[in-house]
Design a protein around this motif. Structure first.
Motif, PDB file in Angstrom:
ATOM      1  N   GLU A  85     116.502   6.850  78.784  1.00 44.45           N
ATOM      2  CA  GLU A  85     115.739   5.603  79.408  1.00 44.45           C
ATOM      3  C   GLU A  85     116.973   4.611  79.716  1.00 44.45           C
ATOM      4  O   GLU A  85     117.595   4.315  78.952  1.00 44.45           O
ATOM      5  CB  GLU A  85     114.784   5.324  78.126  1.00 44.45           C
ATOM      6  N   THR A 130     115.924  12.246  83.725  1.00 42.33           N
ATOM      7  CA  THR A 130     116.300  13.474  83.221  1.00 42.33           C
ATOM      8  C   THR A 130     117.525  14.221  83.822  1.00 42.33           C
ATOM      9  O   THR A 130     117.363  14.625  85.031  1.00 42.33           O
ATOM     10  CB  THR A 130     115.087  14.556  83.372  1.00 42.33           C
ATOM     11  N   ALA A 145     112.720   3.079  82.744  1.00 39.65           N
ATOM     12  CA  ALA A 145     113.190   4.342  83.807  1.00 39.65           C
ATOM     13  C   ALA A 145     113.362   5.401  82.957  1.00 39.65           C
ATOM     14  O   ALA A 145     114.146   5.272  82.099  1.00 39.65           O
ATOM     15  CB  ALA A 145     113.736   4.232  85.056  1.00 39.65           C
ATOM     16  N   ARG A 146     112.767   6.539  83.070  1.00 41.38           N
ATOM     17  CA  ARG A 146     113.013   7.781  82.328  1.00 41.38           C
ATOM     18  C   ARG A 146     113.593   8.928  83.205  1.00 41.38           C
ATOM     19  O   ARG A 146     113.387   9.155  84.292  1.00 41.38           O
ATOM     20  CB  ARG A 146     111.917   8.767  81.536  1.00 41.38           C
ATOM     21  N   VAL A 182     116.492  13.793  78.277  1.00 41.54           N
ATOM     22  CA  VAL A 182     115.943  12.631  78.876  1.00 41.54           C
ATOM     23  C   VAL A 182     116.628  11.368  78.094  1.00 41.54           C
ATOM     24  O   VAL A 182     116.482  11.339  76.936  1.00 41.54           O
ATOM     25  CB  VAL A 182     114.475  12.716  79.018  1.00 41.54           C
ATOM     26  N   ARG A 194     115.198  15.193  87.622  1.00 43.86           N
ATOM     27  CA  ARG A 194     113.644  14.487  87.487  1.00 43.86           C
ATOM     28  C   ARG A 194     114.064  12.966  86.969  1.00 43.86           C
ATOM     29  O   ARG A 194     114.955  12.621  86.101  1.00 43.86           O
ATOM     30  CB  ARG A 194     112.662  15.087  86.525  1.00 43.86           C
ATOM     31  N   ILE A 195     113.319  12.087  87.897  1.00 35.55           N
ATOM     32  CA  ILE A 195     113.284  10.575  87.403  1.00 35.55           C
ATOM     33  C   ILE A 195     111.948   9.989  87.490  1.00 35.55           C
ATOM     34  O   ILE A 195     111.080  10.343  88.400  1.00 35.55           O
ATOM     35  CB  ILE A 195     114.056   9.640  88.720  1.00 35.55           C
ATOM     36  N   GLU A 196     111.521   9.306  86.363  1.00 35.28           N
ATOM     37  CA  GLU A 196     110.358   8.584  86.460  1.00 35.28           C
ATOM     38  C   GLU A 196     110.587   7.178  86.345  1.00 35.28           C
ATOM     39  O   GLU A 196     110.906   6.479  85.125  1.00 35.28           O
ATOM     40  CB  GLU A 196     109.573   9.069  85.071  1.00 35.28           C
ATOM     41  N   GLY A 197     110.035   6.387  87.088  1.00 34.80           N
ATOM     42  CA  GLY A 197     110.671   4.943  87.301  1.00 34.80           C
ATOM     43  C   GLY A 197     111.101   4.521  88.632  1.00 34.80           C
ATOM     44  O   GLY A 197     111.201   5.446  89.584  1.00 34.80           O
ATOM     45  N   ASP A 198     110.850   2.912  89.082  1.00 34.94           N
ATOM     46  CA  ASP A 198     111.185   2.837  90.221  1.00 34.94           C
ATOM     47  C   ASP A 198     112.539   2.367  90.622  1.00 34.94           C
ATOM     48  O   ASP A 198     113.409   2.378  89.559  1.00 34.94           O
ATOM     49  CB  ASP A 198     110.306   1.448  90.467  1.00 34.94           C
ATOM     50  N   HIS A 199     112.973   2.545  91.739  1.00 32.77           N
ATOM     51  CA  HIS A 199     114.222   2.432  92.154  1.00 32.77           C
ATOM     52  C   HIS A 199     114.836   1.337  91.628  1.00 32.77           C
ATOM     53  O   HIS A 199     116.243   1.455  91.453  1.00 32.77           O
ATOM     54  CB  HIS A 199     114.194   2.621  93.691  1.00 32.77           C
TER      55      HIS A 199
END
Length: 202
Positions: free
Chosen positions: A111, A135, A132-133, A109, A174-179
């Motif tokens: 950032e 993976t 944004a994180r 992962v 996996r993606i955590e955060g906005d485009h």
């Protein structure tokens, strides 16, 4: 009828096509004037090590530099850093370095710290950092080679050797955060600031 209320268009202190696309898609008139600053020298002189602080500093420096030459104009600066734990990544110089970056990121992962700043007459009016994180999935040597073959020279234009809006999407699980953060311009905070300045009709 336009949603932009100012007499002059925005200035984007960047030559990034992704950032230009985001502003254009949002209906904001702008002209791109890249900031002629030595980014690495600015970073080294600052003594900063936190990726978000580095991104914010560079975004502010870019905006301030261009705005000091364009009286009365609103100038948007932006920068993005990629951090894998304590390691900061720069754009790969060529295919071997791109392959090394992908091997380091695969299965981990990382950032993306994306900063935006707005300046006018050399003064910073607004700045924000979004994270944004990302993976990246495990990648075999054959998959890395196939990706590099297909992506070509584009891998040297982005930190981490990928562009999520293109072939880079194949690398992730996996993606955590906005485009917008991933593409290097926290657009929603920027729009909120412009709205607060009465520059937008919407």
């Amino acid at each position: 009828m336009t949603i932009w209320r100012a007499k002059d268009p925005l200035i984007l202190a960047s030559q990034s096509r992704a950032r230009q696309m985001l502003l254009a898609n949002a209906g904001l008139p702008f002209e791109a004037i890249p900031a002629d600053i030595g980014e690495r020298a600015v970073q080294e002189d600052s003594g900063l090590s936190a990726p978000g602080e580095i991104a914010s500093l560079l975004a502010c420096e870019k905006a301030a530099f261009v705005s000091s030459q364009k009286a009365g104009r609103y100038v948007v600066g932006a920068d993005q850093t990629l951090a894998l734990e304590a390691r900061l990544f720069s754009k790969p110089a060529g295919r071997p370095q791109a392959a090394e970056q992908l091997r380091a990121l695969a299965g981990n992962v990382h950032e993306l710290h994306s900063a935006v700043a707005v300046a006018r007459d050399g003064k910073i009016l607004f700045s924000e950092v979004s994270v944004a994180r990302m993976t990246m999935r495990e990648l075999s040597g054959a998959e890395v080679r196939a990706y590099l073959d297909q992506a070509g020279a584009a891998v040297t234009t982005s930190v981490g050797a990928y562009q999520l809006e293109g072939l880079g999407v194949h690398l992730f699980e996996r993606i955590e955060g906005d485009h917008f953060t991933i593409l290097g311009l926290p657009l929603l905070p920027l729009l909120a600031f412009l709205r607060s300045e009465k520059l937008l009709a919407v």
